[in-house]
Write a protein that holds these residues in place. Structure first.
Motif, PDB file in Angstrom:
ATOM      1  N   ALA A 108      15.861  47.866 -47.774  1.00 28.55           N
ATOM      2  CA  ALA A 108      16.749  49.071 -47.261  1.00 28.55           C
ATOM      3  C   ALA A 108      18.092  48.881 -47.358  1.00 28.55           C
ATOM      4  N   ASP A 109      18.514  50.188 -47.794  1.00 29.45           N
ATOM      5  CA  ASP A 109      20.134  50.058 -47.677  1.00 29.45           C
ATOM      6  C   ASP A 109      20.539  49.779 -46.512  1.00 29.45           C
ATOM      7  N   PHE A 110      20.079  50.408 -45.496  1.00 30.79           N
ATOM      8  CA  PHE A 110      20.779  50.706 -44.129  1.00 30.79           C
ATOM      9  C   PHE A 110      20.202  49.345 -43.405  1.00 30.79           C
ATOM     10  N   GLN A 111      21.148  48.146 -42.994  1.00 28.60           N
ATOM     11  CA  GLN A 111      20.649  47.042 -42.221  1.00 28.60           C
ATOM     12  C   GLN A 111      21.181  46.873 -41.124  1.00 28.60           C
ATOM     13  N   PRO A 112      20.607  46.981 -39.908  1.00 29.03           N
ATOM     14  CA  PRO A 112      21.125  47.274 -38.563  1.00 29.03           C
ATOM     15  C   PRO A 112      21.808  46.182 -37.909  1.00 29.03           C
ATOM     16  N   GLN A 113      20.962  44.936 -38.318  1.00 24.15           N
ATOM     17  CA  GLN A 113      21.384  43.737 -37.742  1.00 24.15           C
ATOM     18  C   GLN A 113      21.788  42.558 -38.693  1.00 24.15           C
ATOM     19  N   ASP A 114      22.639  41.472 -38.220  1.00 31.90           N
ATOM     20  CA  ASP A 114      22.691  40.446 -39.168  1.00 31.90           C
ATOM     21  C   ASP A 114      21.389  39.401 -39.252  1.00 31.90           C
ATOM     22  N   ASP A 115      20.694  39.549 -38.020  1.00 36.38           N
ATOM     23  CA  ASP A 115      19.598  38.244 -38.064  1.00 36.38           C
ATOM     24  C   ASP A 115      18.180  38.969 -38.373  1.00 36.38           C
TER      25      ASP A 115
END
Length: 118
Positions: free
Chosen positions: A95-102
């Motif tokens: 996905a283009d949107f990644q809400p979290q680093d982990d």
């Protein structure tokens, strides 16, 4: 009551089941023209797919007028990069949107989001 499975709609149940079979390595335990169920190797709830002719692909992340996701799968992994490469080889799209680093969000071939997390 016992939860026996999770069902995802798709324009093609067999196609989506084949993707998750590649992704998870689970076996087909039921295969009908418009319904396929995968079973987890250690038992527990299965993952099923049903053909829905009126299926509308969800949008991640959804805007105010977009089709909303109604469910997503969380998949525990040991290595995000390795698991992400495996998911893409199986047919997922990052996905283009990644809400979290982990956490890494991917879309299955029918557009259902799923999360790989440590």
């Amino acid at each position: 009551m016992t939860l026996s499975g999770i069902v995802l709609d798709s324009p093609d149940a067999r196609e989506l089941a084949a993707f998750y079979q590649r992704l998870l390595g689970w076996s087909v335990v039921q295969d009908e023209p418009e319904w396929v169920k995968l079973g987890a190797p250690g038992g527990g709830p299965g993952l099923s797919f049903q053909t829905e002719s009126a299926y509308v692909r969800p949008v991640w992340p959804a805007g105010p007028d977009d089709p909303q996701m109604s469910v997503h799968l969380d998949i525990h992994v040991e290595d995000l990069d390795q698991a992400g490469a495996h998911a893409e080889k199986a047919g997922a799209t990052k996905a283009d949107f990644q809400p979290q680093d982990d956490v890494r969000v991917y879309l299955d071939p029918a557009g259902h989001p799923f999360c790989l997390f440590l």
